[in-house]
Design an enzyme around this catalytic site. Structure first.
Site, PDB file in Angstrom:
ATOM      1  N   SER A  77      -9.748  28.083 -27.746  1.00 55.46           N
ATOM      2  CA  SER A  77      -9.794  26.897 -28.588  1.00 55.46           C
ATOM      3  C   SER A  77      -8.524  26.852 -29.420  1.00 55.46           C
ATOM      4  O   SER A  77      -7.983  27.893 -29.793  1.00 55.46           O
ATOM      5  CB  SER A  77     -11.018  26.966 -29.489  1.00 55.46           C
ATOM      6  OG  SER A  77     -10.795  26.226 -30.660  1.00 55.46           O
ATOM      7  N   ASN A  87     -13.995  29.638 -23.594  1.00 57.31           N
ATOM      8  CA  ASN A  87     -14.790  28.537 -23.048  1.00 57.31           C
ATOM      9  C   ASN A  87     -14.807  28.545 -21.515  1.00 57.31           C
ATOM     10  O   ASN A  87     -13.778  28.816 -20.897  1.00 57.31           O
ATOM     11  CB  ASN A  87     -14.225  27.204 -23.532  1.00 57.31           C
ATOM     12  CG  ASN A  87     -14.211  27.110 -25.044  1.00 57.31           C
ATOM     13  OD1 ASN A  87     -15.146  27.555 -25.707  1.00 57.31           O
ATOM     14  ND2 ASN A  87     -13.135  26.557 -25.589  1.00 57.31           N
ATOM     15  N   LYS A 129      -8.203   3.895   1.305  1.00 55.91           N
ATOM     16  CA  LYS A 129      -7.385   5.108   1.223  1.00 55.91           C
ATOM     17  C   LYS A 129      -7.413   5.803  -0.132  1.00 55.91           C
ATOM     18  O   LYS A 129      -7.535   7.034  -0.200  1.00 55.91           O
ATOM     19  CB  LYS A 129      -5.940   4.768   1.632  1.00 55.91           C
ATOM     20  CG  LYS A 129      -5.819   4.632   3.151  1.00 55.91           C
ATOM     21  CD  LYS A 129      -4.493   4.122   3.597  1.00 55.91           C
ATOM     22  CE  LYS A 129      -4.450   2.633   3.786  1.00 55.91           C
ATOM     23  NZ  LYS A 129      -5.510   2.007   4.564  1.00 55.91           N
ATOM     24  N   SER A 141       0.824  -1.226   0.000  1.00 56.76           N
ATOM     25  CA  SER A 141       0.000   0.000   0.000  1.00 56.76           C
ATOM     26  C   SER A 141       0.852   1.268   0.000  1.00 56.76           C
ATOM     27  O   SER A 141       0.320   2.377  -0.068  1.00 56.76           O
ATOM     28  CB  SER A 141      -0.958  -0.002   1.194  1.00 56.76           C
ATOM     29  OG  SER A 141      -0.254  -0.258   2.387  1.00 56.76           O
ATOM     30  N   GLU A 194     -17.246  23.900 -16.392  1.00 54.79           N
ATOM     31  CA  GLU A 194     -17.459  22.543 -16.925  1.00 54.79           C
ATOM     32  C   GLU A 194     -16.790  21.507 -16.030  1.00 54.79           C
ATOM     33  O   GLU A 194     -17.321  20.416 -15.808  1.00 54.79           O
ATOM     34  CB  GLU A 194     -16.885  22.434 -18.343  1.00 54.79           C
ATOM     35  CG  GLU A 194     -17.646  23.268 -19.351  1.00 54.79           C
ATOM     36  CD  GLU A 194     -16.941  23.290 -20.705  1.00 54.79           C
ATOM     37  OE1 GLU A 194     -17.465  22.690 -21.648  1.00 54.79           O
ATOM     38  OE2 GLU A 194     -15.863  23.904 -20.811  1.00 54.79           O
ATOM     39  N   LYS A 227     -13.116  31.695 -29.648  1.00 57.39           N
ATOM     40  CA  LYS A 227     -13.719  31.004 -28.518  1.00 57.39           C
ATOM     41  C   LYS A 227     -13.162  31.431 -27.164  1.00 57.39           C
ATOM     42  O   LYS A 227     -11.982  31.652 -27.004  1.00 57.39           O
ATOM     43  CB  LYS A 227     -13.517  29.484 -28.645  1.00 57.39           C
ATOM     44  CG  LYS A 227     -14.248  28.830 -29.766  1.00 57.39           C
ATOM     45  CD  LYS A 227     -15.758  28.778 -29.581  1.00 57.39           C
ATOM     46  CE  LYS A 227     -16.216  27.858 -28.463  1.00 57.39           C
ATOM     47  NZ  LYS A 227     -16.080  26.441 -28.800  1.00 57.39           N
ATOM     48  N   THR A 285     -37.932  26.249 -14.612  1.00 60.17           N
ATOM     49  CA  THR A 285     -38.200  24.847 -14.281  1.00 60.17           C
ATOM     50  C   THR A 285     -38.161  24.130 -15.629  1.00 60.17           C
ATOM     51  O   THR A 285     -38.535  24.726 -16.650  1.00 60.17           O
ATOM     52  CB  THR A 285     -39.582  24.641 -13.620  1.00 60.17           C
ATOM     53  OG1 THR A 285     -40.592  25.021 -14.543  1.00 60.17           O
ATOM     54  CG2 THR A 285     -39.733  25.462 -12.338  1.00 60.17           C
ATOM     55  N   HIS A 286     -37.667  22.917 -15.640  1.00 61.48           N
ATOM     56  CA  HIS A 286     -37.480  22.170 -16.901  1.00 61.48           C
ATOM     57  C   HIS A 286     -36.613  22.957 -17.891  1.00 61.48           C
ATOM     58  O   HIS A 286     -36.740  22.793 -19.096  1.00 61.48           O
ATOM     59  CB  HIS A 286     -38.822  21.838 -17.576  1.00 61.48           C
ATOM     60  CG  HIS A 286     -39.829  21.232 -16.654  1.00 61.48           C
ATOM     61  ND1 HIS A 286     -39.964  19.875 -16.469  1.00 61.48           N
ATOM     62  CD2 HIS A 286     -40.738  21.822 -15.827  1.00 61.48           C
ATOM     63  CE1 HIS A 286     -40.927  19.645 -15.590  1.00 61.48           C
ATOM     64  NE2 HIS A 286     -41.406  20.805 -15.179  1.00 61.48           N
TER      65      HIS A 286
HETATM   66  N1  ARG Z   1      -1.621  -1.314   5.012  1.00 63.77           N
HETATM   67  C1  ARG Z   1      -2.647  -1.853   5.827  1.00 63.77           C
HETATM   68  C2  ARG Z   1      -3.957  -1.098   5.557  1.00 63.77           C
HETATM   69  O1  ARG Z   1      -3.893  -0.067   5.019  1.00 63.77           O
HETATM   70  C3  ARG Z   1      -2.316  -1.705   7.264  1.00 63.77           C
HETATM   71  C4  ARG Z   1      -2.994  -2.688   8.176  1.00 63.77           C
HETATM   72  C5  ARG Z   1      -2.464  -4.062   7.971  1.00 63.77           C
HETATM   73  N2  ARG Z   1      -3.039  -4.977   8.892  1.00 63.77           N
HETATM   74  C6  ARG Z   1      -2.919  -6.293   8.751  1.00 63.77           C
HETATM   75  N3  ARG Z   1      -3.507  -7.031   9.649  1.00 63.77           N
HETATM   76  N4  ARG Z   1      -2.277  -6.827   7.739  1.00 63.77           N
HETATM   77  O2  ARG Z   1      -5.045  -1.554   5.857  1.00 63.77           O
END
Ligand code: ARG
Length: 483
Positions: free
Chosen positions: A292, A300, A340, A38, A305, A298, A170-171
């Site tokens: 553009s 824009n 994450k 990770s 957007e 143009k 509306t609409h």
């Molecule tokens: N990198 C892991 C996570 O983001 C950390 C926790 C890992 N825990 C484990 N029991 N392997 O979730």
């Protein structure tokens, strides 16, 4: 969360050290390691993880696992690790599985075997949950502050354009005229609700999981309340199983961010429409527009957007994590590592969108004449005429039908309502007299909306006051949280 340092992290390769003292004889397969690792994204937790480790070390001092000298060596070591990671070009090892393991290894390089004491009474399960809760706290507050900045822009535009008329739709069909100040404040109130949603996320991330251990709690009676206070958490979790498996605070942030981005997308969308030549109601500043590559004429509205288009990826981040957590047996599963990336992406997207929205609004110019011409369309007064009949005792449904007939007469003869003769009026209803023509005066359609929350100048003044108070309260809250 910035991603520009992610390229510092080398591509995954097999790395677990298979040694006599390890549970494993084999190294991880590179195809597994590539997904399991990770670090390419969780390096962004580094600062939080170090803060947390320092607080945890103070907790260990409190129960005698560390002495004062060891604590100060761990503290100093962690700060050196922080500095080393801040160095440009810092590279992790391929064998570092995640940021927690990487920091532990680097601490070992700094202070030797003492580093191994730090993980007493802690699991990566409660450690990562605590880091992520810290992230959610910081960025919920940041989002509230950015919402307030955009609300301030909307409010000052509303104040400056409180008596500029435009058609309300509306609409996407012209419906009834409104004041621009009133229309802009609609967005102010959307963001005010987003502030409440981010506040909810801030509160739900204010419960510290640390101390839950892997799932059952730990064998060391660390003073959790003291560690929590050290790290700025309001409470500690009641239940270690819930503490290790809870990601509701991330979902709460993502729900708030989705709603907020959706609101910004509606604002962006209207600005795109309004800045078209066909509408010509507004023009963005050059610094928020692009040209553009082929059509020199143009200009824009790209910023608007992008506000429109950024919203689905935030909603997708929310849906992704709901999917990850769906039906997940208690407690921790590696699935939860997938919390994450959606979170970091949503943080970047919603903060970037709010910052851009505020800047885009600062330089926007409205065209009073174009809006007023459009709102002068007499057909917009149809409801006013119906209400005139109601005041003379005609039931509203019947009045609606009579006015429908008048509109048809006017359209069929290719003219406006005010072109209809008194004879034509009487043919539709005996109650229609000269007052019909007075009601068609444009200003009366707006000023007749005197009800609280309506577009008329009187309730609009009151609304501006309410908005000023709301904004002041949000800003005071931010200051209080920051102090
Ligand atoms: N990198 C892991 C996570 O983001 C950390 C926790 C890992 N825990 C484990 N029991 N392997 O979730």
């Amino acid at each position: 969360m910035s991603t520009d340092e992610s390229d510092k992290v080398a591509a995954a390769s097999p790395a677990r050290e298979a040694s006599e003292s390890s549970r494993f004889r084999k190294e991880p397969d590179p195809r597994f390691w590539a997904l399991n690792r990770s670090l390419p994204f969780d390096w962004q937790l580094a600062a939080y993880d170090i803060d947390q480790s320092r607080a945890h070390a103070r907790g260990l001092l409190g129960i005698g696992v560390l002495d004062e000298d060891e604590l100060s060596r761990i503290d100093a070591g962690l700060e050196r690790v922080r500095e080393r990671m801040a160095e440009h070009g810092f590279a992790f090892e391929d064998s570092d599985e995640d940021i927690h393991m990487a920091i532990e290894r680097l601490l070992g390089e700094e202070i030797g075997p003492l580093a191994g004491k730090l993980h007493t009474g802690r699991s990566r399960n409660d450690q990562v949950a605590t880091d992520v809760a810290m992230v959610v706290q910081v960025h919920s507050l940041q989002a509230i502050e950015l919402c307030a900045a955009t609300m301030a822009e909307l409010l000052s535009l509303a104040e400056a354009h409180r008596d500029w008329a435009l058609p309300g739709y509306t609409h996407l069909q012209r419906a009834q005229p409104v004041y621009l100040g009133h229309h802009l404040l609609a967005y102010f109130w959307m963001l005010a609700r987003d502030v409440l949603r981010f506040q909810f996320a801030l509160d739900s991330a204010g419960v510290m999981p640390l101390g839950s251990g892997a799932l059952a709690g730990v064998n060391w009676e660390i003073d959790r309340e003291a560690v929590a206070a050290d790290l700025g958490f309001e409470h500690v979790s009641h239940n270690s199983i819930d503490g290790a498996s809870n990601r509701d605070f991330v979902l709460d942030y993502l729900a708030a961010a989705s709603a907020c981005s959706m609101h910004l997308s509606r604002l962006g969308s209207e600005i795109v429409i309004w800045s078209s030549t066909e509408f010509g109601f507004c023009e963005l500043d050059e610094s928020f527009s692009s040209g553009s590559s082929i059509m020199p004429q143009k200009k824009n509205p790209d910023s608007a957007e992008l506000l429109r288009a950024k919203s689905p990826r935030v909603a997708a981040a929310h849906a992704t994590l709901l999917g990850v957590m769906h039906a997940l047996p208690l407690t921790y599963g590696k699935d939860m590592q997938e919390d994450k990336e959606p979170l970091f992406d949503a943080i970047d997207t919603v903060e970037g969108s709010l910052e851009m929205a505020a800047g885009m609004l600062t330089g926007i110019e409205f065209d009073r004449e174009r809006m007023e011409d459009a709102s002068g369309d007499e057909m917009l007064a149809a409801t006013e005429v119906a209400d005139l009949l109601v005041r003379k005792g005609v039931p509203f449904r019947e009045a609606h039908g009579i006015v429908g007939g008048l509109v048809r007469d006017a359209v069929e003869q290719g003219g406006k309502l005010s072109d209809l003769t008194p004879e034509q009026l009487r043919a539709r209803s005996e109650h229609l007299d000269e007052s019909f023509y007075e009601v068609l005066e444009r200003s009366s359609w707006l000023e007749s909306k005197r009800i609280a929350g309506g577009t008329g100048s009187v309730p609009l003044e009151a609304q501006l006051g309410e908005a000023r108070e709301t904004l002041a309260a949000v800003r005071a809250r931010v200051l209080e949280e920051r102090s």
